[in-house]
Design a protein around this motif. Structure first.
Motif, PDB file in Angstrom:
ATOM      1  N   GLU A  21       0.828  -1.211   0.000  1.00  0.00           N
ATOM      2  CA  GLU A  21       0.000   0.000   0.000  1.00  0.00           C
ATOM      3  C   GLU A  21       0.859   1.256   0.000  1.00  0.00           C
ATOM      4  OE1 GLU A  21      -3.224   2.576  -0.102  1.00  0.00           O
ATOM      5  OE2 GLU A  21      -2.981   0.497  -0.706  1.00  0.00           O
ATOM      6  N   MET A  22       1.972   1.245   0.746  1.00  0.00           N
ATOM      7  CA  MET A  22       2.870   2.398   0.749  1.00  0.00           C
ATOM      8  C   MET A  22       3.441   2.627  -0.655  1.00  0.00           C
ATOM      9  SD  MET A  22       6.417   3.103   2.789  1.00  0.00           S
ATOM     10  CE  MET A  22       7.264   1.932   1.752  1.00  0.00           C
ATOM     11  N   ILE A  23       3.837   1.555  -1.314  1.00  0.00           N
ATOM     12  CA  ILE A  23       4.376   1.680  -2.673  1.00  0.00           C
ATOM     13  C   ILE A  23       3.287   2.147  -3.630  1.00  0.00           C
ATOM     14  CG2 ILE A  23       5.320   0.375  -4.626  1.00  0.00           C
ATOM     15  CD1 ILE A  23       6.913  -1.259  -2.576  1.00  0.00           C
ATOM     16  N   ARG A  24       2.063   1.640  -3.469  1.00  0.00           N
ATOM     17  CA  ARG A  24       0.959   2.046  -4.341  1.00  0.00           C
ATOM     18  C   ARG A  24       0.701   3.547  -4.234  1.00  0.00           C
ATOM     19  NH1 ARG A  24      -3.786   3.813  -4.636  1.00  0.00           N
ATOM     20  NH2 ARG A  24      -4.025   3.941  -2.389  1.00  0.00           N
ATOM     21  N   ARG A  25       0.642   4.052  -3.000  1.00  0.00           N
ATOM     22  CA  ARG A  25       0.406   5.487  -2.811  1.00  0.00           C
ATOM     23  C   ARG A  25       1.544   6.323  -3.391  1.00  0.00           C
ATOM     24  NH1 ARG A  25      -1.190   4.230   2.608  1.00  0.00           N
ATOM     25  NH2 ARG A  25       0.867   4.942   3.218  1.00  0.00           N
ATOM     26  N   ASP A  39       8.111  12.400 -21.596  1.00  0.00           N
ATOM     27  CA  ASP A  39       6.960  13.212 -21.995  1.00  0.00           C
ATOM     28  C   ASP A  39       5.738  12.362 -22.339  1.00  0.00           C
ATOM     29  OD1 ASP A  39       8.431  15.512 -21.617  1.00  0.00           O
ATOM     30  OD2 ASP A  39       9.047  15.655 -23.720  1.00  0.00           O
ATOM     31  N   ASP A  40       5.966  11.208 -22.966  1.00  0.00           N
ATOM     32  CA  ASP A  40       4.839  10.338 -23.329  1.00  0.00           C
ATOM     33  C   ASP A  40       4.134   9.815 -22.078  1.00  0.00           C
ATOM     34  OD1 ASP A  40       5.343  10.644 -26.059  1.00  0.00           O
ATOM     35  OD2 ASP A  40       6.750   8.959 -26.085  1.00  0.00           O
ATOM     36  N   LEU A  41       4.904   9.418 -21.087  1.00  0.00           N
ATOM     37  CA  LEU A  41       4.326   8.920 -19.841  1.00  0.00           C
ATOM     38  C   LEU A  41       3.656  10.057 -19.065  1.00  0.00           C
ATOM     39  CD1 LEU A  41       3.905   6.473 -18.029  1.00  0.00           C
ATOM     40  CD2 LEU A  41       6.111   6.958 -16.972  1.00  0.00           C
ATOM     41  N   ALA A  42       4.244  11.233 -19.092  1.00  0.00           N
ATOM     42  CA  ALA A  42       3.678  12.381 -18.374  1.00  0.00           C
ATOM     43  C   ALA A  42       2.309  12.783 -18.940  1.00  0.00           C
ATOM     44  CB  ALA A  42       4.638  13.556 -18.428  1.00  0.00           C
ATOM     45  N   ARG A  43       2.078  12.513 -20.223  1.00  0.00           N
ATOM     46  CA  ARG A  43       0.792  12.852 -20.849  1.00  0.00           C
ATOM     47  C   ARG A  43      -0.322  11.896 -20.440  1.00  0.00           C
ATOM     48  NH1 ARG A  43       3.349  12.564 -25.812  1.00  0.00           N
ATOM     49  NH2 ARG A  43       1.808  11.026 -26.407  1.00  0.00           N
ATOM     50  N   MET A  44       0.036  10.717 -19.954  1.00  0.00           N
ATOM     51  CA  MET A  44      -0.971   9.710 -19.606  1.00  0.00           C
ATOM     52  C   MET A  44      -1.390   9.839 -18.150  1.00  0.00           C
ATOM     53  SD  MET A  44       0.279   6.229 -21.429  1.00  0.00           S
ATOM     54  CE  MET A  44      -1.251   5.679 -22.150  1.00  0.00           C
ATOM     55  N   SER A  45      -2.651   9.580 -17.911  1.00  0.00           N
ATOM     56  CA  SER A  45      -3.159   9.511 -16.549  1.00  0.00           C
ATOM     57  C   SER A  45      -3.342   8.029 -16.224  1.00  0.00           C
ATOM     58  CB  SER A  45      -4.485  10.259 -16.446  1.00  0.00           C
ATOM     59  OG  SER A  45      -4.962  10.223 -15.131  1.00  0.00           O
ATOM     60  N   ILE A  46      -2.563   7.537 -15.278  1.00  0.00           N
ATOM     61  CA  ILE A  46      -2.544   6.110 -14.966  1.00  0.00           C
ATOM     62  C   ILE A  46      -2.963   5.892 -13.523  1.00  0.00           C
ATOM     63  CG2 ILE A  46      -1.080   4.066 -14.762  1.00  0.00           C
ATOM     64  CD1 ILE A  46       0.617   5.231 -17.045  1.00  0.00           C
ATOM     65  N   THR A  47      -3.896   4.979 -13.332  1.00  0.00           N
ATOM     66  CA  THR A  47      -4.374   4.611 -12.011  1.00  0.00           C
ATOM     67  C   THR A  47      -3.620   3.375 -11.537  1.00  0.00           C
ATOM     68  OG1 THR A  47      -6.586   5.431 -12.523  1.00  0.00           O
ATOM     69  CG2 THR A  47      -6.403   3.879 -10.702  1.00  0.00           C
ATOM     70  N   VAL A  48      -3.168   3.410 -10.291  1.00  0.00           N
ATOM     71  CA  VAL A  48      -2.511   2.251  -9.683  1.00  0.00           C
ATOM     72  C   VAL A  48      -3.521   1.643  -8.716  1.00  0.00           C
ATOM     73  CG1 VAL A  48      -0.519   1.410  -8.396  1.00  0.00           C
ATOM     74  CG2 VAL A  48      -0.292   3.427  -9.866  1.00  0.00           C
ATOM     75  N   GLY A  49      -4.107   0.533  -9.113  1.00  0.00           N
ATOM     76  CA  GLY A  49      -5.166  -0.070  -8.318  1.00  0.00           C
ATOM     77  C   GLY A  49      -4.667  -0.858  -7.125  1.00  0.00           C
ATOM     78  N   GLU A  50      -3.544  -1.536  -7.307  1.00  0.00           N
ATOM     79  CA  GLU A  50      -3.039  -2.416  -6.257  1.00  0.00           C
ATOM     80  C   GLU A  50      -1.559  -2.684  -6.501  1.00  0.00           C
ATOM     81  OE1 GLU A  50      -3.864  -6.965  -4.593  1.00  0.00           O
ATOM     82  OE2 GLU A  50      -4.994  -6.232  -6.307  1.00  0.00           O
ATOM     83  N   VAL A  51      -0.832  -2.926  -5.438  1.00  0.00           N
ATOM     84  CA  VAL A  51       0.553  -3.391  -5.528  1.00  0.00           C
ATOM     85  C   VAL A  51       0.667  -4.623  -4.652  1.00  0.00           C
ATOM     86  CG1 VAL A  51       2.978  -2.902  -5.044  1.00  0.00           C
ATOM     87  CG2 VAL A  51       1.527  -1.111  -6.008  1.00  0.00           C
ATOM     88  N   ARG A  52       1.078  -5.724  -5.246  1.00  0.00           N
ATOM     89  CA  ARG A  52       1.263  -6.977  -4.510  1.00  0.00           C
ATOM     90  C   ARG A  52       2.751  -7.234  -4.327  1.00  0.00           C
ATOM     91  NH1 ARG A  52      -2.849 -10.736  -7.969  1.00  0.00           N
ATOM     92  NH2 ARG A  52      -4.716  -9.489  -7.586  1.00  0.00           N
ATOM     93  N   MET A  53       3.109  -7.581  -3.111  1.00  0.00           N
ATOM     94  CA  MET A  53       4.499  -7.841  -2.754  1.00  0.00           C
ATOM     95  C   MET A  53       4.747  -9.340  -2.653  1.00  0.00           C
ATOM     96  SD  MET A  53       5.637  -4.770  -2.478  1.00  0.00           S
ATOM     97  CE  MET A  53       7.282  -5.237  -1.979  1.00  0.00           C
ATOM     98  N   THR A  54       5.954  -9.757  -3.008  1.00  0.00           N
ATOM     99  CA  THR A  54       6.354 -11.133  -2.748  1.00  0.00           C
ATOM    100  C   THR A  54       6.649 -11.246  -1.251  1.00  0.00           C
ATOM    101  OG1 THR A  54       8.648 -10.577  -3.299  1.00  0.00           O
ATOM    102  CG2 THR A  54       7.296 -11.558  -5.050  1.00  0.00           C
ATOM    103  N   PRO A  55       6.617 -12.459  -0.696  1.00  0.00           N
ATOM    104  CA  PRO A  55       6.844 -12.615   0.747  1.00  0.00           C
ATOM    105  C   PRO A  55       8.166 -12.028   1.241  1.00  0.00           C
ATOM    106  CG  PRO A  55       5.919 -14.628  -0.140  1.00  0.00           C
ATOM    107  CD  PRO A  55       6.218 -13.733  -1.320  1.00  0.00           C
ATOM    108  N   ASP A  56       9.210 -12.040   0.402  1.00  0.00           N
ATOM    109  CA  ASP A  56      10.487 -11.466   0.832  1.00  0.00           C
ATOM    110  C   ASP A  56      10.571  -9.966   0.571  1.00  0.00           C
ATOM    111  OD1 ASP A  56      10.758 -11.318  -1.913  1.00  0.00           O
ATOM    112  OD2 ASP A  56      12.635 -12.446  -1.996  1.00  0.00           O
ATOM    113  N   LEU A  57       9.486  -9.371   0.067  1.00  0.00           N
ATOM    114  CA  LEU A  57       9.384  -7.946  -0.251  1.00  0.00           C
ATOM    115  C   LEU A  57      10.381  -7.513  -1.328  1.00  0.00           C
ATOM    116  CD1 LEU A  57       8.938  -6.429   3.342  1.00  0.00           C
ATOM    117  CD2 LEU A  57       7.180  -7.247   1.766  1.00  0.00           C
ATOM    118  N   GLY A  58      10.878  -8.456  -2.094  1.00  0.00           N
ATOM    119  CA  GLY A  58      11.869  -8.155  -3.124  1.00  0.00           C
ATOM    120  C   GLY A  58      11.272  -7.746  -4.457  1.00  0.00           C
ATOM    121  N   ILE A  59      10.008  -8.109  -4.684  1.00  0.00           N
ATOM    122  CA  ILE A  59       9.348  -7.776  -5.946  1.00  0.00           C
ATOM    123  C   ILE A  59       7.990  -7.165  -5.643  1.00  0.00           C
ATOM    124  CG2 ILE A  59       8.422  -8.651  -8.122  1.00  0.00           C
ATOM    125  CD1 ILE A  59      10.425 -10.984  -7.888  1.00  0.00           C
TER     126      ILE A  59
END
Length: 131
Positions: A21-25, A39-59
Motif C-alpha cells: 500500500e505504501m508503494i501504491r500510494r 513526456d509520453d508517460l507524463a501525458r498519460m493519466s494512470i491509475t494504480v489499483g493495487e501493488v502486490r508484494m512477494t513474501p520477501d518484499l523483493g518484488i
C-alpha cells in the motif's frame, strides 16, 4: 489493497499489505505529478489499483490502468521502459531502506466487474436471484 493469494497460495501478511500500500500510494503520486522524465508517460493519466508484494518484499507488482482503459499496452510499455527511474522515485518518496524490483501488469478488476455485471443481467440469472 485486496487480500489476494500470493504465488504459494497463502494470504499476504500484514507487512506485505502495508509495504504494498505504501508503494501504491507513492507510485500514484509519482505518476500524478509527472516526476518521470518521459513526456509520453507524463501525458498519460494512470491509475494504480493495487501493488502486490512477494513474501520477501523483493518484488512489487503494480496493477495499473490508464484513465478510460485506453492504450493499455502503450502505458505498460512506457512504465516498463522507465522502471529504473520510477523505482528510484518510489524509494525516494517512501520510507524504504531498499528498492524492490518493480513490475507492471494491467489491472483487470474493472473488466471482471463488467463481466460479473453482465452475468447478473442475464435473464436466467436474474430469475434465480429473484426467487
Amino acid at each position: 489493497m485486496a487480500k489476494s493469494m500470493n504465488r504459494d497460495g497463502k494470504a499476504p501478511t500484514q507487512r506485505m499489505l502495508r509495504v504494498g500500500e505504501m508503494i501504491r500510494r507513492t507510485l500514484s503520486e509519482v505518476l500524478q505529478r509527472g516526476d518521470v522524465h518521459d513526456d509520453d508517460l507524463a501525458r498519460m493519466s494512470i491509475t494504480v489499483g493495487e501493488v502486490r508484494m512477494t513474501p520477501d518484499l523483493g518484488i512489487a507488482t503494480a496493477f495499473v490502468l490508464p484513465l478510460g482503459g485506453q492504450h493499455k499496452e502503450e502505458a505498460l510499455d512506457l512504465l516498463r521502459r522507465n522502471t529504473r527511474e520510477i523505482r528510484h522515485l518510489v524509494v525516494k518518496g517512501g520510507s524504504m531502506k531498499f528498492a524492490p524490483e518493480l513490475r507492471f501488469e494491467i489491472d483487470g478488476t474493472f473488466d471482471q466487474m463488467d463481466a460479473t455485471r453482465a452475468l447478473l443481467d442475464e435473464d436466467h440469472v436474474r430469475q434465480d436471484l429473484d426467487d
